[in-house]
Motif scaffolding. Structure first.
Motif, short mmCIF file in Angstrom:
data_model
loop_
_atom_site.label_atom_id
_atom_site.label_comp_id
_atom_site.label_asym_id
_atom_site.label_seq_id
_atom_site.Cartn_x
_atom_site.Cartn_y
_atom_site.Cartn_z
N UNK A 21 -28.65 25.91 -6.60
CA UNK A 21 -30.09 25.89 -6.28
C UNK A 21 -30.68 27.25 -6.63
N UNK A 22 -31.91 27.22 -7.15
CA UNK A 22 -32.54 28.51 -7.47
C UNK A 22 -33.07 29.14 -6.19
N UNK A 23 -33.70 30.31 -6.31
CA UNK A 23 -34.16 31.04 -5.12
C UNK A 23 -35.25 30.30 -4.37
N UNK A 24 -35.89 29.34 -5.04
CA UNK A 24 -36.93 28.54 -4.39
C UNK A 24 -36.36 27.31 -3.70
N UNK A 25 -35.05 27.12 -3.84
CA UNK A 25 -34.40 25.96 -3.21
C UNK A 25 -34.36 24.73 -4.08
N UNK A 104 -36.54 30.61 -13.41
CA UNK A 104 -35.83 30.60 -12.13
C UNK A 104 -34.63 31.56 -12.13
N UNK A 105 -34.26 31.98 -10.94
CA UNK A 105 -33.08 32.84 -10.74
C UNK A 105 -32.06 32.07 -9.91
N UNK A 106 -30.83 32.09 -10.38
CA UNK A 106 -29.73 31.42 -9.68
C UNK A 106 -28.77 32.48 -9.14
N UNK A 107 -28.55 32.49 -7.83
CA UNK A 107 -27.61 33.44 -7.22
C UNK A 107 -26.26 32.76 -7.02
N UNK A 108 -25.18 33.44 -7.48
CA UNK A 108 -23.85 32.81 -7.47
C UNK A 108 -22.92 33.32 -6.38
#
Length: 424
Positions: A21-25, A104-108
């Motif tokens: 999920x990206x930072x926006x959910x 979008x940004x994806x945090x792993x």
């Protein structure tokens, strides 16, 4: 975490789960992780990402921290205008530019097993024989690992031979002579022996190879050993060298082989005499080597190679030894020559017109015994069996090109260690 490790995990999809999920959910579905780009520009090219039922095609950039986008000066770089996803291990700040561009940004961080990070730190931080020594498992060696390593080594050696062939007008016999000289020199005198060989036009070798005394005289004279003869045999060699030097207009340049830290059987005097005997004994040496079909035929070529009679009771000029024996080449030395010169040259010669040459050469390696040296000894301490030259050549190559360089992310063993969970 390093950026290189993050790229590695992304490329090989090493995650605990894939419900991204990206930072926006918003759910992020990765239909194509992209092609790993090792040149300048975005880390992964031609990727496909689906967000909110819309599929985006383009490039993906990875960073350890989201702020690295700023520190790496990507904002005004045109190479990063087609970014469809920013992937980070840790989101430490919002990148206004990416937000404005709807990237979008994806945090792993929560998708990566902490055990992998621990293992990687153990690998790159270790000071042992190999980085993974403390967690090494012989069972992690991939299928065909040894064959692939030896073929890589043969390909690299083949490139060297092809450069030499270009330099010496595609003369395989000359290149064989230079490479054999290098092998006869062992570690201490390898480069000096090659210089000696390359300083002599191979046509001269062909013209005098029926005279063993002249061959020795040529090698000894170019080595600078005949200027002050100490006995009758040396006077003969000097007379022959002076004749050859004048006849073929040989340069006055001298090369000086080393004796320091060498056991007497490996003295350059004996090795050059044995090299002369090899070319005197086998007038069509290149043809024999190229057409042999098995290791027995190869050993037959080298098994009777010996230094001339003078060296039966000498190791150096003018100094009689108490030991009187024929100085033949040992089986270990023959195996070294076969592994380092003969098989790579056969591979180079046949690779363009024999589709099966790779399998044939690997068969030779499988029939030769493992080398005996400190690297192989250390591998065996890790409960690794090494019985054939295929295995020893593979392990030596792997040690030099992966383990010493701590190139664990490009190592088949390292890949398995990192990917498989461990309770250690």
């Amino acid at each position: 975490m390093t950026e290189k490790l993050l790229q590695y995990l992304w490329n090989y999809k090493v995650f605990k789960h894939f419900d991204f999920k990206d930072l926006e959910g918003n759910p992020v579905e990765i239909s194509d992780f992209g092609k790993w780009n090792t040149d300048s520009g975005p880390d992964f090219l031609a990727a496909k990402v689906k967000i909110n039922e819309i599929t985006f095609a383009g490039n993906i950039e990875l960073h350890v921290k989201s702020s690295d986008w700023i520190f790496h000066n990507h904002s005004h770089d045109p190479n990063y205008q087609n970014i469809i996803l920013h992937v980070v291990f840790q989101n430490d700040c919002e990148i206004e530019e990416l937000k404005n561009r709807n990237i979008p940004t994806l945090e792993l961080k929560d998708h990566i097993d902490e055990n992998i990070l621990w293992k990687y730190e153990k690998l790159i931080g270790g000071t042992q024989f190999i980085p993974c020594e403390n967690i090494f498992d012989p069972g992690k060696i991939p299928v065909h690992f040894h064959e692939e390593n030896v073929l890589k080594k043969l390909a690299e050696k083949s490139l060297e031979f092809e450069k030499n062939l270009a330099q010496f007008k595609n003369n395989f016999e000359a290149v064989l002579f230079h490479s054999l000289a290098y092998s006869f020199g062992l570690k201490v005198n390898a480069f000096i022996f090659r210089q000696i060989a390359e300083s002599i036009d191979f046509t001269i070798i062909n013209k005098i190879r029926q005279n063993e005394t002249q061959l020795e005289a040529l090698f000894f004279g170019v080595s600078g050993w005949l200027e002050n003869p100490e006995d009758e045999t040396m006077k003969i060699w000097k007379r022959e060298f002076d004749f050859i030097k004048a006849k073929f207009n040989i340069s006055n340049l001298k090369f000086h082989p080393k004796f320091l830290r060498l056991r007497p059987p490996n003295f350059p005097t004996l090795r050059l005499s044995q090299l002369a005997n090899l070319y005197f004994t086998h007038q069509n040496l290149f043809s024999k080597i190229i057409h042999v079909k098995n290791t027995g035929e190869l050993f037959e070529i080298f098994k009777d190679v010996k230094a001339s009679e003078y060296w039966n009771n000498h190791y150096n000029f003018g100094k009689i030894s108490s030991v009187n024996q024929t100085k033949v080449v040992s089986q270990d030395f023959i195996e070294l020559i076969i592994l380092n010169t003969i098989l790579p040259l056969k591979y180079t010669y046949h690779q363009y017109h024999n589709e099966e040459i790779a399998e044939e050469i690997l068969f030779f390696y499988k029939k030769l015994p493992s080398e005996k040296n400190s690297v192989i000894t250390d591998w065996k301490k890790l409960d690794l069996k090494c019985k054939t030259a295929l295995e020893s050549q593979s392990l030596i190559y792997h040690f030099k090109n992966s383990c010493e360089e701590k190139n664990c992310l490009n190592c088949g063993i390292g890949f398995k260690i990192l990917k498989e969970s461990s309770n250690a």
